[in-house]
Design a protein around this motif. Sequence first.
Motif, PDB file in Angstrom:
ATOM      1  N   LEU A 298       0.672  -1.168   0.019  1.00 17.53           N
ATOM      2  CA  LEU A 298      -0.097  -0.267  -0.139  1.00 17.53           C
ATOM      3  C   LEU A 298       0.933   1.494   0.195  1.00 17.53           C
ATOM      4  N   PRO A 299       1.462   1.527   1.158  1.00 19.40           N
ATOM      5  CA  PRO A 299       2.694   2.935   0.924  1.00 19.40           C
ATOM      6  C   PRO A 299       3.649   3.287  -0.807  1.00 19.40           C
ATOM      7  N   SER A 300       3.673   1.943  -0.995  1.00 20.87           N
ATOM      8  CA  SER A 300       4.261   2.261  -2.369  1.00 20.87           C
ATOM      9  C   SER A 300       2.571   3.098  -3.366  1.00 20.87           C
ATOM     10  N   LEU A 301       1.701   1.929  -3.490  1.00 17.54           N
ATOM     11  CA  LEU A 301       0.856   2.031  -4.339  1.00 17.54           C
ATOM     12  C   LEU A 301      -0.089   3.056  -4.299  1.00 17.54           C
ATOM     13  N   ILE A 302       0.201   4.377  -2.668  1.00 13.89           N
ATOM     14  CA  ILE A 302      -0.398   5.483  -2.663  1.00 13.89           C
ATOM     15  C   ILE A 302       0.404   6.241  -3.746  1.00 13.89           C
ATOM     16  N   VAL A 303       1.504   5.963  -4.100  1.00  9.74           N
ATOM     17  CA  VAL A 303       1.924   7.274  -5.189  1.00  9.74           C
ATOM     18  C   VAL A 303       1.349   7.250  -6.047  1.00  9.74           C
ATOM     19  N   VAL A 304       0.242   6.033  -6.581  1.00 11.66           N
ATOM     20  CA  VAL A 304      -0.364   6.031  -8.187  1.00 11.66           C
ATOM     21  C   VAL A 304      -1.112   6.628  -7.977  1.00 11.66           C
ATOM     22  N   PRO A 305      -2.877   6.859  -7.596  1.00  9.67           N
ATOM     23  CA  PRO A 305      -3.098   7.962  -7.427  1.00  9.67           C
ATOM     24  C   PRO A 305      -3.120   9.450  -7.567  1.00  9.67           C
ATOM     25  N   ILE A 306      -2.231  10.252  -6.699  1.00 12.34           N
ATOM     26  CA  ILE A 306      -1.308  10.551  -6.093  1.00 12.34           C
ATOM     27  C   ILE A 306      -0.788  11.520  -7.848  1.00 12.34           C
TER      28      ILE A 306
ATOM     29  N   VAL B  37       5.511  15.755  -9.211  1.00 12.46           N
ATOM     30  CA  VAL B  37       6.156  15.435 -10.201  1.00 12.46           C
ATOM     31  C   VAL B  37       6.906  13.746 -10.194  1.00 12.46           C
ATOM     32  N   LEU B  38       7.569  14.055  -8.584  1.00 17.18           N
ATOM     33  CA  LEU B  38       7.946  12.596  -8.274  1.00 17.18           C
ATOM     34  C   LEU B  38       7.054  11.290  -8.398  1.00 17.18           C
ATOM     35  N   ALA B  39       5.657  11.784  -8.070  1.00 20.38           N
ATOM     36  CA  ALA B  39       4.726  11.292  -8.018  1.00 20.38           C
ATOM     37  C   ALA B  39       4.674  10.283  -9.327  1.00 20.38           C
ATOM     38  N   ALA B  40       4.757  11.127 -10.700  1.00 22.56           N
ATOM     39  CA  ALA B  40       4.583   9.808 -11.290  1.00 22.56           C
ATOM     40  C   ALA B  40       5.510   9.700 -11.926  1.00 22.56           C
ATOM     41  N   VAL B  41       7.023  10.491 -11.331  1.00 23.16           N
ATOM     42  CA  VAL B  41       8.723   9.050 -11.124  1.00 23.16           C
ATOM     43  C   VAL B  41       7.719   7.996 -11.103  1.00 23.16           C
ATOM     44  N   SER B  42       7.658   8.003  -9.521  1.00 21.79           N
ATOM     45  CA  SER B  42       7.990   6.803  -9.123  1.00 21.79           C
ATOM     46  C   SER B  42       6.726   5.119  -9.370  1.00 21.79           C
TER      47      SER B  42
END
Lengths: 352, 263
Positions: B24-32, B234-239
Amino acid sequence: MVKVQLNDVEKRYGPTVALAPTNLSVTEGEFLTLLGPSGSGKTTLLNIVSGMTEPTGGEVWIDGVDVTNVPSAKRGLGMVFQSYALMPHMTIFQNIAFPLQIRGLPREEIRRKVEDVLELVQLPHVAGRKPKELSGGQQQRIALARCIVYDPSIILMDEPLGALDKKLREQMQLEIKRLQVQLGITMLYVTHDQEEAMTMSDRIILMNNGSAEQIGTPNELYFQPNSSFVADFIGQSNLLDATVAGEDRVRLVNGEIITVRHDAPLSHGQSVKVLLRPEVLHLREIDAGGNRLDATIRGSVISGSTVKHFLELDGGTSVLVEELSNGTNAAPAPGDRVTISWSVGQARVLPA
Amino acid sequence: MSADPQANRLLKGAAFAVLAFLVLPSLIVVPISFGDTHEMVFPPPSLSLDLYRQYFGDPQWLAATWLSVRVAIWTTLISLLLGIPAAYGLVRGRFPGKRLVAMFLLSPIMVPSVVIALGLYIYFVRIGLSHGELRLVLGLTVVTMPFVIVTATAGLQNVDPNLEKAATVMGAGPFTVLFRVTLPLLKPAIVGGSLFAFLMSFDEVVIAWFITRAGYETLPIKMFSSIQWEISPVLAAVSSLLMLFSVVVCVLVVVTRRNEPQQ
């Protein structure tokens, strides 16, 4: 013509002798078997011929050339492993074509040769399959085909049937023998199974403790063993302790005197072993010239075609008698007194 | 396995809880990453592809990505070239001190990255190696090679030595044996090992941060510094892109393992 000649080859690991100096020659078209228990040196000997083990002494000659210092790849041999050693990433066709490609044969000739040899081992329909799709017996036939196809000067087989069940093993023995005779293959075969060795071989070398105990035809090893180890390893045997009591007479431990056959001269009072094969013994008295001993039945077992009687001689020595079963054998009960007898000349004296 | 349905449900629940904790901690960046360009908030107030546009439109981000790819490719190649022969020696070779050599070769896995990083930094300064990209490639090879050695060793242990012996007796020279028998059989191990090596190198931040020079920002370094100075969304997109990439690589590893014949 001599295909393989070993002159005094030996292998030592430090003070341990894996193979004592051994001489051996394999003639063209011969099926020679190295037979012996594990650790007897038979695999060491085979690996010295194949070039995978370097001998610490002696010479290896193949086809009249001293190959002692020639690497495996240049010896022109074929080898079949117990694990088959077929390349799992190649199809059967590619596996058999592999040694031909190494030899740089043209594509068309390779195709023809592979097809011919698949026909020969009666598996023409498996060319496109991978090894793991075949049964153990089929894989072993392909492993043999992969050797036959490039016509090596000798084929080495290292316990090739060890992974197969008994019935398939017997079938494969006849199959390998048929191909060997038909194609005139020179074969050096390693096994610990004496029946297998007897079935297939022209000659057998019985190995024991790193040296050749006896070399001879299956017949010679069975009927004229020169030591009690050979007699004991090949077939079933009764080995009775005795001392020499005359020109061709020995005294058993229970005092009975029997007539024996021998090759080497005997000296009076010498300790010897007397070999009596279970199947030369009879539970009834035969012709008057025969030897006889009194014994007590301890038990009998029918194993299909034969009946085994376990007896005890007067004096306590155990003896096994094996007779053909015909359904009407009078079944002696344990404790019955019987007389066993055998034709003169069937008892053989061996060094103790 | 327990046949009790209640215990089974409980076990399943526990498994999902662990899974959630891990991913989950990794997946949270996807919606962001599909949010807008001003700040990182969850849930995103509105959905758009703006952050991805920003990433693909920024030459600095692209340069960092491209540098990471180049370094990872070189690192992987060098790791394979050195690691496979090393693994071969460790599996087939017979020499005194073999276990010790194996331990040394795998030690970069156990030594803390910071220690390796500091050591490399001092060493590179001492020998005067100033080429930024070469420093990255050599430094990261130290940590990726052990992974290639581990996978190649495991692969080789599954290759029956009799296959190599059989090929040799049939007349194959050492190169033929290597290229037609050993390497084809090692293929799944090599593919798996190099994918891992590539990912490791691509991901590495501690060592890269220590030994890199101005103007040689790898993607993780660029991410790290943009967290420090600006916290750009933009970090969220890169991640998310990195995550997608890792998933693809893992799937590739699984697929190549499955397609190869097990011996």
